[in-house]
Motif scaffolding. Structure first.
Motif, PDB file in Angstrom:
ATOM      1  N   GLY A   1      -5.172 -21.094  -3.546  1.00 30.20           N
ATOM      2  CA  GLY A   1      -4.965 -21.348  -4.967  1.00 30.20           C
ATOM      3  C   GLY A   1      -3.704 -20.678  -5.476  1.00 30.20           C
ATOM      4  O   GLY A   1      -3.025 -19.928  -4.762  1.00 30.20           O
ATOM      5  N   ASP A   2      -3.405 -20.973  -6.740  1.00 22.21           N
ATOM      6  CA  ASP A   2      -2.198 -20.447  -7.368  1.00 22.21           C
ATOM      7  C   ASP A   2      -2.551 -19.174  -8.138  1.00 22.21           C
ATOM      8  O   ASP A   2      -3.506 -19.164  -8.921  1.00 22.21           O
ATOM      9  N   LEU A   3      -1.767 -18.115  -7.939  1.00 16.82           N
ATOM     10  CA  LEU A   3      -2.030 -16.837  -8.587  1.00 16.82           C
ATOM     11  C   LEU A   3      -1.400 -16.810  -9.981  1.00 16.82           C
ATOM     12  O   LEU A   3      -0.362 -17.429 -10.221  1.00 16.82           O
ATOM     13  N   PRO A   4      -2.010 -16.074 -10.900  1.00 19.02           N
ATOM     14  CA  PRO A   4      -1.398 -15.895 -12.223  1.00 19.02           C
ATOM     15  C   PRO A   4      -0.047 -15.190 -12.099  1.00 19.02           C
ATOM     16  O   PRO A   4       0.216 -14.456 -11.138  1.00 19.02           O
ATOM     17  N   LEU A   5       0.810 -15.372 -13.115  1.00 18.98           N
ATOM     18  CA  LEU A   5       2.153 -14.791 -13.083  1.00 18.98           C
ATOM     19  C   LEU A   5       2.148 -13.262 -12.961  1.00 18.98           C
ATOM     20  O   LEU A   5       2.907 -12.711 -12.145  1.00 18.98           O
ATOM     21  N   PRO A   6       1.328 -12.517 -13.737  1.00 17.67           N
ATOM     22  CA  PRO A   6       1.328 -11.052 -13.574  1.00 17.67           C
ATOM     23  C   PRO A   6       0.974 -10.617 -12.151  1.00 17.67           C
ATOM     24  O   PRO A   6       1.544  -9.654 -11.640  1.00 17.67           O
ATOM     25  N   THR A   7       0.037 -11.338 -11.528  1.00 20.61           N
ATOM     26  CA  THR A   7      -0.339 -10.987 -10.154  1.00 20.61           C
ATOM     27  C   THR A   7       0.798 -11.276  -9.190  1.00 20.61           C
ATOM     28  O   THR A   7       1.046 -10.508  -8.244  1.00 20.61           O
ATOM     29  N   LYS A   8       1.501 -12.392  -9.404  1.00 18.16           N
ATOM     30  CA  LYS A   8       2.656 -12.714  -8.548  1.00 18.16           C
ATOM     31  C   LYS A   8       3.729 -11.629  -8.644  1.00 18.16           C
ATOM     32  O   LYS A   8       4.323 -11.232  -7.634  1.00 18.16           O
ATOM     33  N   VAL A   9       3.974 -11.168  -9.880  1.00 18.64           N
ATOM     34  CA  VAL A   9       4.975 -10.108 -10.071  1.00 18.64           C
ATOM     35  C   VAL A   9       4.544  -8.834  -9.351  1.00 18.64           C
ATOM     36  O   VAL A   9       5.351  -8.168  -8.683  1.00 18.64           O
ATOM     37  N   LEU A  10       3.265  -8.500  -9.444  1.00 17.94           N
ATOM     38  CA  LEU A  10       2.757  -7.294  -8.802  1.00 17.94           C
ATOM     39  C   LEU A  10       2.857  -7.400  -7.285  1.00 17.94           C
ATOM     40  O   LEU A  10       3.241  -6.443  -6.606  1.00 17.94           O
ATOM     41  N   VAL A  11       2.532  -8.572  -6.738  1.00 13.22           N
ATOM     42  CA  VAL A  11       2.631  -8.783  -5.290  1.00 13.22           C
ATOM     43  C   VAL A  11       4.078  -8.705  -4.828  1.00 13.22           C
ATOM     44  O   VAL A  11       4.398  -8.113  -3.777  1.00 13.22           O
ATOM     45  N   ALA A  12       4.998  -9.284  -5.613  1.00 14.18           N
ATOM     46  CA  ALA A  12       6.419  -9.222  -5.259  1.00 14.18           C
ATOM     47  C   ALA A  12       6.928  -7.782  -5.267  1.00 14.18           C
ATOM     48  O   ALA A  12       7.699  -7.372  -4.389  1.00 14.18           O
TER      49      ALA A  12
ATOM     50  N   MET B   1       1.824  10.252 -23.828  1.00 17.48           N
ATOM     51  CA  MET B   1       1.845  10.177 -22.373  1.00 17.48           C
ATOM     52  C   MET B   1       0.514   9.661 -21.834  1.00 17.48           C
ATOM     53  O   MET B   1       0.482   8.914 -20.845  1.00 17.48           O
ATOM     54  N   ILE B   2      -0.593  10.065 -22.460  1.00 18.70           N
ATOM     55  CA  ILE B   2      -1.897   9.547 -22.029  1.00 18.70           C
ATOM     56  C   ILE B   2      -1.966   8.041 -22.248  1.00 18.70           C
ATOM     57  O   ILE B   2      -2.451   7.284 -21.391  1.00 18.70           O
ATOM     58  N   ALA B   3      -1.451   7.588 -23.406  1.00 20.62           N
ATOM     59  CA  ALA B   3      -1.430   6.152 -23.674  1.00 20.62           C
ATOM     60  C   ALA B   3      -0.530   5.423 -22.693  1.00 20.62           C
ATOM     61  O   ALA B   3      -0.866   4.332 -22.205  1.00 20.62           O
ATOM     62  N   PHE B   4       0.622   6.034 -22.377  1.00 24.09           N
ATOM     63  CA  PHE B   4       1.536   5.427 -21.403  1.00 24.09           C
ATOM     64  C   PHE B   4       0.875   5.289 -20.042  1.00 24.09           C
ATOM     65  O   PHE B   4       0.967   4.233 -19.391  1.00 24.09           O
ATOM     66  N   LEU B   5       0.207   6.352 -19.611  1.00 27.03           N
ATOM     67  CA  LEU B   5      -0.476   6.314 -18.314  1.00 27.03           C
ATOM     68  C   LEU B   5      -1.566   5.247 -18.312  1.00 27.03           C
ATOM     69  O   LEU B   5      -1.719   4.497 -17.339  1.00 27.03           O
ATOM     70  N   GLY B   6      -2.321   5.159 -19.413  1.00 23.78           N
ATOM     71  CA  GLY B   6      -3.371   4.145 -19.481  1.00 23.78           C
ATOM     72  C   GLY B   6      -2.821   2.733 -19.461  1.00 23.78           C
ATOM     73  O   GLY B   6      -3.388   1.846 -18.800  1.00 23.78           O
ATOM     74  N   VAL B   7      -1.721   2.491 -20.162  1.00 24.26           N
ATOM     75  CA  VAL B   7      -1.129   1.145 -20.208  1.00 24.26           C
ATOM     76  C   VAL B   7      -0.608   0.731 -18.839  1.00 24.26           C
ATOM     77  O   VAL B   7      -0.836  -0.396 -18.377  1.00 24.26           O
ATOM     78  N   VAL B   8       0.108   1.654 -18.166  1.00 28.96           N
ATOM     79  CA  VAL B   8       0.707   1.317 -16.869  1.00 28.96           C
ATOM     80  C   VAL B   8      -0.374   1.026 -15.834  1.00 28.96           C
ATOM     81  O   VAL B   8      -0.375  -0.035 -15.183  1.00 28.96           O
ATOM     82  N   VAL B   9      -1.307   1.959 -15.679  1.00 32.78           N
ATOM     83  CA  VAL B   9      -2.347   1.778 -14.661  1.00 32.78           C
ATOM     84  C   VAL B   9      -3.275   0.626 -15.050  1.00 32.78           C
ATOM     85  O   VAL B   9      -3.660  -0.192 -14.203  1.00 32.78           O
ATOM     86  N   GLY B  10      -3.623   0.532 -16.332  1.00 35.38           N
ATOM     87  CA  GLY B  10      -4.494  -0.559 -16.772  1.00 35.38           C
ATOM     88  C   GLY B  10      -3.869  -1.922 -16.570  1.00 35.38           C
ATOM     89  O   GLY B  10      -4.554  -2.882 -16.182  1.00 35.38           O
ATOM     90  N   SER B  11      -2.567  -2.048 -16.800  1.00 34.67           N
ATOM     91  CA  SER B  11      -1.888  -3.327 -16.600  1.00 34.67           C
ATOM     92  C   SER B  11      -1.914  -3.741 -15.135  1.00 34.67           C
ATOM     93  O   SER B  11      -2.125  -4.924 -14.810  1.00 34.67           O
ATOM     94  N   MET B  12      -1.726  -2.769 -14.243  1.00 35.36           N
ATOM     95  CA  MET B  12      -1.749  -3.088 -12.816  1.00 35.36           C
ATOM     96  C   MET B  12      -3.150  -3.531 -12.387  1.00 35.36           C
ATOM     97  O   MET B  12      -3.305  -4.481 -11.602  1.00 35.36           O
ATOM     98  N   ILE B  13      -4.173  -2.856 -12.882  1.00 39.36           N
ATOM     99  CA  ILE B  13      -5.549  -3.232 -12.521  1.00 39.36           C
ATOM    100  C   ILE B  13      -5.888  -4.621 -13.062  1.00 39.36           C
ATOM    101  O   ILE B  13      -6.500  -5.442 -12.371  1.00 39.36           O
ATOM    102  N   MET B  14      -5.468  -4.903 -14.304  1.00 37.25           N
ATOM    103  CA  MET B  14      -5.709  -6.226 -14.878  1.00 37.25           C
ATOM    104  C   MET B  14      -5.014  -7.313 -14.079  1.00 37.25           C
ATOM    105  O   MET B  14      -5.578  -8.388 -13.825  1.00 37.25           O
ATOM    106  N   ALA B  15      -3.774  -7.029 -13.649  1.00 39.50           N
ATOM    107  CA  ALA B  15      -3.045  -8.024 -12.858  1.00 39.50           C
ATOM    108  C   ALA B  15      -3.738  -8.290 -11.530  1.00 39.50           C
ATOM    109  O   ALA B  15      -3.707  -9.420 -11.008  1.00 39.50           O
ATOM    110  N   LEU B  16      -4.374  -7.246 -10.950  1.00 40.90           N
ATOM    111  CA  LEU B  16      -5.069  -7.436  -9.682  1.00 40.90           C
ATOM    112  C   LEU B  16      -6.361  -8.237  -9.853  1.00 40.90           C
ATOM    113  O   LEU B  16      -6.741  -9.016  -8.965  1.00 40.90           O
ATOM    114  N   TYR B  17      -7.039  -8.045 -10.960  1.00 40.65           N
ATOM    115  CA  TYR B  17      -8.347  -8.678 -11.135  1.00 40.65           C
ATOM    116  C   TYR B  17      -8.287 -10.017 -11.877  1.00 40.65           C
ATOM    117  O   TYR B  17      -9.315 -10.696 -11.985  1.00 40.65           O
TER     118      TYR B  17
END
Length: 404
Positions: free
Chosen positions: A204-215, A377-393
């Motif tokens: 199947g075709d992956l969503p764009l955020p996931t493609k960016v993360l894989v690249a 910084m806590i918000a920054f850490l949450g956004v970065v890690v949360g965005s990566m997890i969302m892109a994976l799932y």
């Protein structure tokens, strides 16, 4: 015969072993000199020739804190009635920094040879700053060497406290930012490839955020080594050239213009300027010499140039406040307080009050920055890690469609 440098080991009258270096024409001359000093020579050897040439790699730098402790201890011993030579010998044995210990042994030898303490320190300008040398010279001339040493210690300790406040404010955001970077790199190197294999099996075709993360994950094997080499090169270059005049001419003005930290850097420089100038003037150092010395202690090229311009104006007969007002880096409050001090004939006292004011301002600013940066910084850490997890799932939301 040309004098050479000799290293010696001796035993003094109390039975303690000592070592040091001295310049003389022959080994016998060294031995005779040591005997005349009451020492028992155990070993005398020539240094700096052949395989015996001393090579020192990676000398430990002498920090301001080391100088503050040394000045405080030396002032205490001189005030207690110990001779300067005896005090320097004890100090050289007590200091923990090996580079400072080496230099103090040489200073003691110069003082023993007839030089004043300030002249002996001036021969080691790479270790002892002009501020300390001028203060001690003023103390020697006025007969208050112990008081001058205490003033040096007080000034250095205040500067160390100022730096520690800034470092403590910066420690938390730097640690959080480093953790965020390491977590992102770890996920890209170890977690994303596992999901990538699973996505490939499902088809199947992956969503764009996931493609960016894989690249990004696939490029890390090339980007990470390159980035490590570039960062290592930058750090190496900065350590070698960070204090070059050309580099500081570009970096220092930018530091003062930073949106959040610029005012903090300005207050730190102004605190150093007012504190050091107050100490020098109160010790009796002439104002022109004081301004020359202070221009090199502020830690900012911008303020150093302004102080140098003030020095030239004072040399032509102007007051100190008038040329200060021509430079935007000095707030009007500072200028007005110095003008009041000049009118009352108490510039050193007014400068001391200004330094205390900016010390309190730096402390308040660092505390405010810490309270502001922590949630960001806590918000920054949450956004970065949360965005990566969302892109994976994100592909998992359509997993049933892919299976069918």
């Amino acid at each position: 015969m040309t004098a050479s440098q000799y290293a010696y080991k001796v035993r003094d009258a109390s039975g303690k072993f000592r070592e040091g270096k001295v310049r003389a024409e022959t080994e016998n001359a060294v031995a005779e000199k040591l005997l005349s000093m009451g020492y028992v020579p155990l070993e005398v050897r020539r240094t700096g020739t052949g395989l015996q040439k001393e090579i020192t790699l990676g000398r430990k730098r002498v920090k301001t804190k080391d100088l503050a402790v040394a000045a405080r201890q030396l002032a205490t011993m001189v005030d207690a009635g110990l001779s300067l030579l005896r005090a320097l010998s004890i100090l050289a044995e007590q200091v923990e920094n090996p580079e400072l210990r080496r230099v103090l042994v040489k200073v003691r030898q110069d003082v023993e040879g007839g030089h004043s303490l300030s002249a002996a320190l001036a021969a080691e300008r790479e270790v002892f700053p002009p501020f300390m040398i001028s203060m001690i010279r003023a103390g020697e001339s006025g007969g208050f060497l112990d008081g001058a040493l205490r003033q040096v210690a007080d000034t250095f300790e205040a500067d160390v406290k100022l730096r520690s406040q800034v470092k403590s404010a910066m420690t938390y955001p730097v640690v959080v930012f480093a953790m965020a970077i390491l977590m992102c790199i770890g996920m890209l190197l170890f977690i994303v490839p596992i999901f990538e294999e699973m996505f490939a099996d499902l088809g199947g075709d992956l969503p764009l955020p996931t493609k960016v993360l894989v690249a990004l994950s696939e490029s890390m094997k090339y980007v990470l080594p390159t980035l490590a080499v570039v960062l290592g090169g930058l750090v190496f270059w900065w350590r070698r050239h960070g204090e070059d005049p050309g580099v500081r001419d570009v970096v220092d003005p930018l530091k003062l213009k930073l949106p959040v930290f610029g005012p903090l850097f300005t207050k730190i420089a102004l605190a150093r300027f007012s504190r050091n100038l107050s100490t020098l003037l109160s010790a009796g150092v002439p104002i022109l010499s004081s301004l020359d010395i202070v221009s090199d202690t502020t830690g900012s090229v911008v303020i150093a140039r302004a102080v140098h311009d003030v020095r030239n104006s004072v040399a032509q007969g102007e007051s100190m406040a008038a040329p200060l007002a021509r430079h935007d880096v000095f707030p009007s409050m500072t200028v007005q307080m110095i003008a009041s001090g000049e009118e009352a004939g108490a510039v050193d006292g007014m400068l001391k009050r200004i330094s205390q004011f900016y010390d309190e301002e730096v402390q308040a600013t660092t505390e405010a920055l810490t309270s502001l940066i922590e949630p960001l910084m806590i918000a920054f850490l949450g956004v970065v890690v949360g965005s990566m997890i969302m892109a994976l799932y994100m592909p998992m939301f359509s997993v049933f469609d892919l299976i069918q």
